[in-house]
Scaffold this motif. Structure first.
Motif, short mmCIF file in Angstrom:
data_model
loop_
_atom_site.label_atom_id
_atom_site.label_comp_id
_atom_site.label_asym_id
_atom_site.label_seq_id
_atom_site.Cartn_x
_atom_site.Cartn_y
_atom_site.Cartn_z
N ILE A 161 26.60 82.46 89.79
CA ILE A 161 26.01 82.18 88.48
C ILE A 161 24.87 81.16 88.60
CG2 ILE A 161 26.47 81.25 86.17
CD1 ILE A 161 27.84 83.91 86.60
N ASP A 162 25.09 80.10 89.37
CA ASP A 162 24.05 79.08 89.55
C ASP A 162 22.77 79.67 90.13
OD1 ASP A 162 25.69 77.05 88.59
OD2 ASP A 162 26.47 76.55 90.56
N ASP A 163 22.91 80.60 91.09
CA ASP A 163 21.74 81.21 91.71
C ASP A 163 20.93 82.02 90.70
OD1 ASP A 163 22.66 80.21 94.16
OD2 ASP A 163 23.78 82.05 94.60
N LEU A 164 21.63 82.76 89.85
CA LEU A 164 20.97 83.60 88.86
C LEU A 164 20.21 82.75 87.83
CD1 LEU A 164 23.86 86.16 88.28
CD2 LEU A 164 21.68 86.63 89.44
N ILE A 165 20.85 81.70 87.37
CA ILE A 165 20.21 80.83 86.37
C ILE A 165 19.02 80.10 86.98
CG2 ILE A 165 20.56 78.79 84.93
CD1 ILE A 165 23.46 79.78 84.51
N LYS A 166 19.18 79.61 88.20
CA LYS A 166 18.08 78.93 88.89
C LYS A 166 16.88 79.86 89.06
CE LYS A 166 16.88 76.55 93.20
NZ LYS A 166 17.35 76.16 94.55
N ARG A 167 17.14 81.09 89.46
CA ARG A 167 16.07 82.06 89.67
C ARG A 167 15.38 82.40 88.35
NH1 ARG A 167 11.86 83.64 92.46
NH2 ARG A 167 11.59 85.91 92.59
N ALA A 168 16.14 82.55 87.28
CA ALA A 168 15.56 82.84 85.96
C ALA A 168 14.65 81.71 85.52
CB ALA A 168 16.67 83.08 84.94
N MET B 127 11.84 82.38 82.62
CA MET B 127 12.55 83.17 81.60
C MET B 127 13.41 82.25 80.73
SD MET B 127 13.56 86.53 83.83
CE MET B 127 12.25 87.59 84.47
N ASP B 128 13.56 82.64 79.46
CA ASP B 128 14.34 81.80 78.55
C ASP B 128 15.61 82.48 78.05
OD1 ASP B 128 13.32 83.66 76.77
OD2 ASP B 128 12.03 82.25 75.71
N SER B 129 15.90 83.68 78.57
CA SER B 129 17.15 84.37 78.23
C SER B 129 17.57 85.24 79.41
CB SER B 129 16.99 85.21 76.95
OG SER B 129 15.89 86.09 77.06
N LEU B 130 18.86 85.52 79.49
CA LEU B 130 19.41 86.27 80.63
C LEU B 130 20.76 86.84 80.25
CD1 LEU B 130 18.99 86.88 83.73
CD2 LEU B 130 20.38 84.84 84.15
N ALA B 131 21.04 88.05 80.72
CA ALA B 131 22.34 88.68 80.48
C ALA B 131 23.20 88.61 81.74
CB ALA B 131 22.17 90.13 80.04
N LEU B 132 24.51 88.77 81.56
CA LEU B 132 25.44 88.94 82.66
C LEU B 132 26.27 90.19 82.38
CD1 LEU B 132 26.58 87.74 85.32
CD2 LEU B 132 28.37 86.67 83.93
N ALA C 278 21.15 74.89 80.97
CA ALA C 278 19.84 75.05 81.62
C ALA C 278 18.75 75.44 80.63
CB ALA C 278 19.95 76.11 82.72
N GLY C 279 19.10 75.58 79.35
CA GLY C 279 18.12 75.96 78.35
C GLY C 279 17.80 77.44 78.33
N ILE C 280 18.72 78.24 78.83
CA ILE C 280 18.56 79.69 78.84
C ILE C 280 19.57 80.32 77.87
CG2 ILE C 280 18.96 81.78 80.24
CD1 ILE C 280 17.59 80.43 82.52
#
Length: 274
Positions: free
Chosen positions: A21-28, A33-38, A57-59
């Motif tokens: 999860i940390d890797d995905l948020i860091k990469r976004a 990017m300001d939004s992301l799905a899982l 993280a503000g996403i």
């Protein structure tokens, strides 16, 4: 034009997704990017962790799941080819009702539908579709498979069936960019044609399994563990030719410059999901 990744697998897609999860948020964040799905395979193990960490993280977190759908019904487990078939279907929670229904679907998939994988079927989906946005899934989705193997009319008919379940404006035809895979192009062409002719919107996704392209070798090892095969074997499941990293919005937009609405709709969906 803003782009949101709506088809994302973490390490909770066991022995398939690599990124934590940390890797995905860091990469976004790196990509602005300001939004992301899982949307992990068949499970929601990472939903709470993802929600909390993304907020910090503000996403904007979008909770989803890539479900396995049994075309012959979840009650049939007779080891036939049809019973072993599992179509992929991407679901996103639009609101609180959708989140509860998503949990219900995942629960039923495990407790009632489990056969090799946790499965739902169309009847269960109809019952718990409120508050959800549906997307037709990767190349293993039912509509892309029909477009490839049965032709346009069959795919079109099935697309209308899904739209009726989710309601107008809540179902999207999912296109992906894998240029080395001929069948992906066939599927994309069919889905774009359906979208234009019967006005079911299209959306571009990346089918993320790892954060950066250089992680693809490690993910290949995971697949070998999952399938009980050796790296050296040639006749095995291998996704090294597919870029399943988190690509930038600019890269995805360039790939689908002929259908800019597919990019625009990623943000439209993100805005709907609260």
């Amino acid at each position: 034009m803003k782009f949101t990744h709506l088809h994302v697998h973490s390490h909770y897609s066991l022995l398939d997704g690599l990124a934590k999860i940390d890797d995905l948020i860091k990469r976004a964040k790196e990509l602005g990017m300001d939004s992301l799905a899982l949307t992990d395979h068949g499970v929601m193990y990472g939903a709470v962790e993802f929600f909390i960490k993304a907020k910090e993280a503000g996403i904007k977190p979008i909770i989803g799941c890539e479900m396995y759908l049994a075309p012959n019904g979840i009650g049939n487990k007779n080891n036939t080819e049809l019973d072993r078939t599992r179509y992929h279907l991407t679901l996103l929670a639009k609101d609180g009702t959708g989140y509860k229904n998503l949990m219900k679907l995942v629960t039923i998939a495990h407790l009632e539908g489990f056969y090799y994988k946790p499965r739902i079927d169309m009847e269960v989906l109809k019952k718990y579709s409120k508050g959800l946005i549906g997307m037709s899934g990767c190349i293993q989705g039912e509509i892309p498979q029909l477009a490839i193997n049965k032709g346009y009319e069959e795919a079109r008919k099935k697309a209308l069936e899904y739209e009726n379940i989710f309601g107008k404006g809540n179902f999207y035809l999912e296109i992906q960019h894998h240029p080395d895979f001929k069948n992906q192009e066939i599927a994309n062409e069919g889905l774009i044609r359906i979208s234009k002719e019967i006005e079911i919107p299209i959306v571009a996704t990346g089918d993320i399994h790892y954060a950066k392209l250089q992680d693809n070798y490690t993910q290949d090892i995971l697949l070998c563990i999952q399938t009980n095969r050796k790296i050296q074997e040639k006749d095995r499941m291998n996704l090294m030719d597919f870029d399943l990293s988190m690509r930038s919005g600019e890269e995805i937009s360039k790939a689908f410059k002929h259908v800019p609405e597919a990019i625009f709709n990623t943000q439209k969906i993100a805005d709907k999901c609260n």
